[in-house]
Design a protein around this motif. Structure first.
Motif, short mmCIF file in Angstrom:
data_model
loop_
_atom_site.label_atom_id
_atom_site.label_comp_id
_atom_site.label_asym_id
_atom_site.label_seq_id
_atom_site.Cartn_x
_atom_site.Cartn_y
_atom_site.Cartn_z
N LEU A 1 0.89 -1.11 -0.13
CA LEU A 1 -0.13 0.08 -0.18
C LEU A 1 0.97 1.54 -0.40
O LEU A 1 0.30 2.56 -0.50
CB LEU A 1 -0.68 -0.07 1.19
N VAL A 2 1.91 1.00 1.12
CA VAL A 2 2.46 2.63 1.08
C VAL A 2 3.46 2.90 -0.57
O VAL A 2 3.54 3.92 -1.54
CB VAL A 2 3.44 2.45 2.29
N SER A 3 4.13 1.75 -1.10
CA SER A 3 4.86 1.92 -1.54
C SER A 3 4.02 2.60 -3.54
O SER A 3 4.72 2.89 -3.67
CB SER A 3 5.36 0.17 -2.55
N THR A 4 2.73 1.67 -3.34
CA THR A 4 1.72 1.95 -4.05
C THR A 4 1.50 3.17 -4.36
O THR A 4 1.03 4.01 -5.06
CB THR A 4 0.92 1.37 -5.06
N VAL A 5 0.91 3.67 -3.30
CA VAL A 5 0.14 5.14 -2.91
C VAL A 5 1.36 6.25 -3.41
O VAL A 5 0.91 7.53 -3.38
CB VAL A 5 -0.73 5.17 -2.24
N ILE B 1 0.77 16.21 -4.20
CA ILE B 1 0.55 14.78 -3.84
C ILE B 1 -0.88 14.35 -5.16
O ILE B 1 -0.30 13.46 -5.29
CB ILE B 1 -0.12 14.86 -2.53
N ARG B 2 -2.15 15.05 -5.68
CA ARG B 2 -2.51 14.36 -6.68
C ARG B 2 -2.85 13.87 -7.82
O ARG B 2 -2.34 13.70 -8.46
CB ARG B 2 -3.87 15.46 -6.37
N PHE C 1 -4.10 10.21 -6.02
CA PHE C 1 -5.28 10.41 -5.17
C PHE C 1 -5.78 12.09 -4.04
O PHE C 1 -4.13 12.74 -4.12
CB PHE C 1 -4.49 9.11 -3.61
N SER C 2 -6.36 12.05 -4.10
CA SER C 2 -6.76 13.44 -3.63
C SER C 2 -7.61 13.49 -2.08
O SER C 2 -8.33 12.32 -1.72
CB SER C 2 -7.41 14.28 -4.48
N THR D 1 -13.44 8.40 -0.17
CA THR D 1 -12.40 7.75 -0.43
C THR D 1 -11.47 7.34 -1.20
O THR D 1 -10.55 6.52 -0.08
CB THR D 1 -13.00 6.47 -2.49
N GLN D 2 -10.49 8.44 -1.54
CA GLN D 2 -9.26 8.50 -2.01
C GLN D 2 -8.53 8.56 -0.33
O GLN D 2 -6.92 8.44 -0.08
CB GLN D 2 -9.34 8.76 -2.77
N ARG D 3 -9.07 9.93 0.40
CA ARG D 3 -8.84 9.92 1.98
C ARG D 3 -8.86 8.46 2.76
O ARG D 3 -7.45 9.05 3.34
CB ARG D 3 -9.98 11.70 2.21
#
Length: 350
Positions: A262-266, A315-316, A321-322, A327-329
């Motif tokens: 998750l950390v790596s992807t996001v 970041i977006r 992700f925003s 959901t993205q939050r």
């Protein structure tokens, strides 16, 4: 001499076998004019220790000696004084030895208790009824505490005086200050924190959840200590951390591969940002802590509101992700928490 022993014993309640040696010393001193020797003094010390073990008050023992001296010794008051001193030496040494034994037994009990090896009978001796539910609070001072630190006894006495309960246990262990108390006595946890705050300059308190049975204290202790550890790893500002409020983090850590992914992807794409990912991570943390309020987040970071808006847009663009999307939050916030648990980016993901 036997008749004197009987009368003194009857008058004072001190058993005759504890006084026979004293009367012999008095008789020898009266006949020779000499003070008792080392062997006689050692015998009297042993009698003093026996009196302590039998629960005879020292004042009663001393009164019996003086009473016997009055009946038999005439003017041999030097022997009286030395004899009484020997009794008291033996008595007090027996008491000190008993205190040392009790302290050692308590230390071993606490070690066993916090490792799940204590039985109900031993716990009853120290005032704990393990059949009930207990909670544990743990305080971490700036400087680790040594076992037997007097602060533990001072706080325990204060709690017992306040609540009139002997079900409270406070001890120093592994550099921490540990307090176990019945689950129904919730105010004891708050009082413990109050005394920690008053006594220590640098501190943090973790509070475990109540648990039932002999293993309940162990579980609550681990939760409390774990709450402090999580607070430090996540950079939380709160000085009092409740394990019940942090339950999501052990869940995340149970599947390390998933959280690494998750950390790596996001968040991985943030490494390409100028200045690295850390400023952007701090911005996300501030925005989440401020419930999405950009002004409050800017105040928290000491930057302008415009800077917050710019960073969130950056970041977006990098991650896709925003924080403004519900959901993205959630995905972003979970990833940020995971990054802190994994100590990324300071430590590479593996």
């Amino acid at each position: 001499m036997d008749s004197v022993l009987a009368r003194v014993s009857e008058a004072t309640g001190v058993p005759a076998d504890l006084l026979g040696g004293f009367l012999s010393v008095l008789a020898a001193s009266a006949a020779t004019g000499r003070l008792p020797g080392r062997a006689d003094m050692d015998d009297l010390r042993e009698c003093g220790a026996l009196a302590a073990e039998r629960g005879i008050p020292l004042r009663v023992l001393a009164d019996a000696c003086l009473h016997a001296a009055e009946m038999t010794s005439g003017g041999a008051f030097g022997a009286v004084r030395r004899g009484i001193a020997a009794y008291i030496d033996g008595y007090e040494e027996a008491q000190r030895a008993a205190v040392r034994r009790e302290e050692e037994a308590r230390r071993l009990f606490i070690d066993d208790l916090l490792q799940g090896r204590a039985d109900a009978e031993r716990a009853e001796h120290f005032g704990l009824r393990l059949a009930g539910a207990y909670a544990v609070s743990v305080a971490k001072p700036g400087t680790p505490l040594e076992a037997g630190d007097p602060l533990a006894g001072k706080i325990e006495q204060a709690l017992v005086a306040r609540f009139g309960s002997h079900n409270i246990l406070v001890a120093a262990r592994d550099g921490l200050l540990v307090c176990a108390f019945p689950a129904g006595l919730t105010a004891a946890g708050g009082e413990f924190t109050h005394h920690v705050r008053s006594a220590l300059t640098t501190w943090r308190v973790g509070i475990g959840r109540p648990h039932q049975g002999p293993g309940g204290i162990v579980t609550s202790y681990r939760e409390a200590a774990g709450a402090i550890d999580l607070g430090e790893r996540l950079g939380l500002r709160a000085q009092v951390l409740k394990a019940a409020d942090l339950l999501v983090f052990p869940v995340l850590l149970r599947d390390r591969d998933a959280i690494v992914d998750l950390v790596s992807t996001v968040l991985g794409p943030l490494t390409s940002a100028r200045g690295g990912p850390e400023p952007l991570l701090e911005t996300l943390e501030a925005v989440f802590a401020a419930q999405g309020n950009h002004t409050a987040a800017a105040r928290r970071l000491g930057v302008s509101t415009r800077a917050i808006t710019y960073r969130l847009e950056r970041i977006r663009r990098l991650t896709g992700f925003s924080p403004s999307d519900p959901t993205q939050r959630f995905t972003l916030e979970t990833a940020v928490l995971g990054a802190r648990l994994l100590e990324w980016p300071a430590h590479p993901l593996s």
